[in-house]
Design a protein around this motif. Structure first.
Motif, short mmCIF file in Angstrom:
data_model
loop_
_atom_site.label_atom_id
_atom_site.label_comp_id
_atom_site.label_asym_id
_atom_site.label_seq_id
_atom_site.Cartn_x
_atom_site.Cartn_y
_atom_site.Cartn_z
N ASN A 195 0.83 -1.21 0.00
CA ASN A 195 0.00 0.00 0.00
C ASN A 195 0.86 1.26 0.00
N LEU A 196 1.91 1.26 0.83
CA LEU A 196 2.82 2.40 0.89
C LEU A 196 3.56 2.57 -0.44
N LEU A 197 3.93 1.45 -1.04
CA LEU A 197 4.62 1.51 -2.33
C LEU A 197 3.72 2.11 -3.40
N GLU A 198 2.44 1.75 -3.36
CA GLU A 198 1.51 2.28 -4.35
C GLU A 198 1.32 3.79 -4.18
N ILE A 199 1.22 4.23 -2.92
CA ILE A 199 1.11 5.67 -2.66
C ILE A 199 2.36 6.40 -3.14
N ALA A 200 3.52 5.80 -2.83
CA ALA A 200 4.79 6.42 -3.23
C ALA A 200 4.91 6.52 -4.74
N SER A 201 4.40 5.51 -5.46
CA SER A 201 4.48 5.53 -6.92
C SER A 201 3.65 6.67 -7.50
N ASP A 202 2.53 7.00 -6.84
CA ASP A 202 1.68 8.09 -7.31
C ASP A 202 2.33 9.45 -7.07
N LEU A 203 3.17 9.53 -6.04
CA LEU A 203 3.78 10.80 -5.66
C LEU A 203 5.20 10.99 -6.19
N ALA A 204 5.74 9.93 -6.76
CA ALA A 204 7.14 9.99 -7.21
C ALA A 204 7.31 10.99 -8.35
N THR A 205 8.40 11.73 -8.29
CA THR A 205 8.76 12.66 -9.38
C THR A 205 9.99 12.15 -10.09
N ASP A 206 10.04 12.36 -11.37
CA ASP A 206 11.17 11.90 -12.20
C ASP A 206 11.37 10.40 -12.10
N GLY A 207 10.30 9.67 -11.80
CA GLY A 207 10.40 8.21 -11.77
C GLY A 207 11.21 7.66 -10.61
N LYS A 208 11.41 8.47 -9.55
CA LYS A 208 12.24 8.03 -8.43
C LYS A 208 11.43 8.02 -7.13
N ILE A 209 11.52 6.90 -6.45
CA ILE A 209 10.94 6.80 -5.10
C ILE A 209 12.10 6.88 -4.12
N THR A 210 12.18 7.99 -3.42
CA THR A 210 13.33 8.23 -2.55
C THR A 210 13.03 7.90 -1.09
N THR A 211 14.10 7.83 -0.32
CA THR A 211 13.95 7.61 1.12
C THR A 211 13.16 8.74 1.76
N ASP A 212 13.43 9.97 1.31
CA ASP A 212 12.71 11.13 1.86
C ASP A 212 11.22 11.04 1.58
N LEU A 213 10.87 10.55 0.41
CA LEU A 213 9.45 10.42 0.06
C LEU A 213 8.77 9.40 0.97
N ILE A 214 9.42 8.28 1.18
CA ILE A 214 8.85 7.25 2.05
C ILE A 214 8.66 7.81 3.46
N THR A 215 9.67 8.50 3.94
CA THR A 215 9.60 9.07 5.29
C THR A 215 8.50 10.12 5.39
N GLU A 216 8.36 10.90 4.31
CA GLU A 216 7.33 11.94 4.30
C GLU A 216 5.94 11.33 4.31
N ILE A 217 5.74 10.25 3.60
CA ILE A 217 4.44 9.58 3.57
C ILE A 217 4.05 9.11 4.97
N MET A 218 5.04 8.62 5.70
CA MET A 218 4.77 8.12 7.05
C MET A 218 4.86 9.22 8.09
N ALA A 219 5.18 10.43 7.67
CA ALA A 219 5.31 11.57 8.59
C ALA A 219 6.27 11.24 9.72
N GLY A 220 7.33 10.49 9.37
CA GLY A 220 8.34 10.16 10.36
C GLY A 220 7.93 9.05 11.30
N GLY A 221 6.74 8.46 11.07
CA GLY A 221 6.28 7.42 11.99
C GLY A 221 6.53 6.04 11.42
N SER A 222 5.79 5.09 11.94
CA SER A 222 5.92 3.72 11.47
C SER A 222 4.54 3.08 11.45
#
Length: 424
Positions: A195-222
């Motif tokens: 589910n997180l990967l799917e969200i990240a794919s929708d928000l990715a820019t330039d075809g890159k899913i970065t560590t910062d993007l993953i962290t931002e999606i989780m708002a620093g949580g888990s």
């Protein structure tokens, strides 16, 4: 991304390795009624579907949250029709099967017995507690484990490569660090990871899913799991208690923080810490109980962030304090004696005599007032009911303050022995 073959399943090798009975049963299509017990996102539904596919059976799914006996009867009718028309088996998959009450669970029994359905249940709760014995005796229990970060990473990598069912057609790039971050915050839950990967794919820019993007999606949580009523709840409080008992302040702090981070009510933890103070420290260090109560009081009065810190202070103190379960053991033994001798009366000399009638009945007669005795102790006096032999429940340990208590009781015992011992 559900696997279409048993060999594609990631994880659960303790039950799905080629030499394991479940793997062999699935491959052969020789199915049996069972229950999968494990945390969310570990593959319970996926395995149920695979079992039905390999057995070429009809797959019917019910949710115990939304269904009842009426729905079960409909499934049984359909299963009988399949049996009669083309001899096809029916696999009934019941998600959250522990939500069914006893009568609903009993409704399965005759249909499992006569082979009308093969029941596959899924539960996050301990079947020993949540399923009645009649149903449990007809099911084989398989325990599914939380996926490791490595296994989650393999799942994510597969989804990125898969052009048919995954994200391969998007040509996304994800660094190993980003995959590791996603695997870590998914907390062993494959569904959460995808589910997180799917969200990240929708928000990715330039075809890159970065560590910062993953962290931002989780708002620093888990996405760590914490069920306030289920097995995970009890397992974690058990780990906290055993870490305190084992004098490991670091592990105790870890489990405390796991529970707090997962949303556990700090008041509940404070109550359990008070229990630990009495059960595992006791009179070896009576200050532990006072500190535990103070931590509870701080949490009640101030809330966060002061409260949890006070609880942490108490947990650390209890962890390093001298340990004794002597009071706990004594209490259990005394409770057993009390329940077995409930009809024994209070000896006359121990009874209070506030009225003339009571005094005329000799209530309190021959009672020895300890403060008037040498050393403030009525040596040889018996305080147990008549006919009951004096017993020793409390055996102080050679740790902490109980060393002194042990010495004190030994001295009093010598005084009793000098008078011929306590009389029954």
């Amino acid at each position: 991304m559900r696997p279409s073959a048993i060999d594609e399943v990631i994880g659960q090798q303790h039950v799905l390795a080629p030499d394991k009975p479940l793997y062999q049963a699935i491959r052969s299509g020789n199915i049996h009624s069972l229950v999968f017990w494990g945390p969310p996102g570990t593959g319970k539904t996926t395995l149920a579907r695979l079992i039905a596919n390999y057995a070429q059976a009809e797959f019917v799914a019910l949710s115990a949250v939304l269904s009842g006996v009426r729905e079960i009867r409909k499934v049984v009718q359909t299963a009988r029709a399949f049996q009669g028309s083309d001899q096809r088996k029916t696999v009934l998959f019941v998600d959250e099967v522990h939500r069914f009450n006893k009568s609903q669970q009993d409704a399965f029994l005759p249909h499992i017995e006569n082979g009308t359905i093969t029941l596959i249940g899924a539960t996050t709760e301990n079947p020993s507690f949540e399923l009645n014995n009649a149903l449990l005796s007809r099911l084989r229990v398989y325990i599914l484990k939380t996926l490791t970060e490595t296994e989650i990473a393999l799942l994510v990598a597969r989804a990125l490569r898969d052009h048919e069912s995954g994200l391969g057609r998007l040509g996304l790039h994800m660094s190993e660090d980003a995959i590791s971050t996603l695997a870590a915050i998914s907390d062993g839950d494959a569904r959460t990871a995808l589910n997180l990967l799917e969200i990240a794919s929708d928000l990715a820019t330039d075809g890159k899913i970065t560590t910062d993007l993953i962290t931002e999606i989780m708002a620093g949580g888990s996405a760590q799991r914490f069920d306030k009523r289920g097995d995970l709840f009890h397992d974690q409080i058990s780990a906290l208690h055993k870490s305190v008992r084992g004098s490991d302040p670091d592990a105790a702090l870890y489990w405390l923080c796991r529970m707090l981070a997962g949303g556990c009510d700090p008041i509940y933890i404070a109550r359990r810490v008070v229990r630990m103070a009495s059960e595992d420290i006791g009179n070896a260090d009576p200050r532990a109980l006072r500190l535990a109560l103070d931590a509870w009081d701080v949490q009640t009065r101030l809330g966060e962030p002061e409260g949890p810190l006070a609880i942490a202070q108490a947990v650390v103190y209890l962890s390093v304090a001298a340990k004794s379960n002597a009071v706990y053991v004594a209490f259990q033994q005394a409770m057993k004696s009390a329940s077995e001798s409930a009809s024994l009366e209070v000896p006359v000399h121990l009874r209070n005599a506030p009225t003339r009638l009571m005094k005329s009945l000799d209530y309190g007669k021959n009672y020895r007032y300890a403060h008037d005795e040498p050393e403030g102790y009525a040596a040889g006096e018996n305080y147990f009911p008549e006919g009951m032999t004096a017993r020793t429940y409390y055996e102080p340990v050679d740790r902490g303050l109980e060393i002194r208590i042990r010495e004190k009781l030994a001295a009093l015992k010598r005084l009793d022995d000098e008078t011929g011992g306590k009389k029954s």
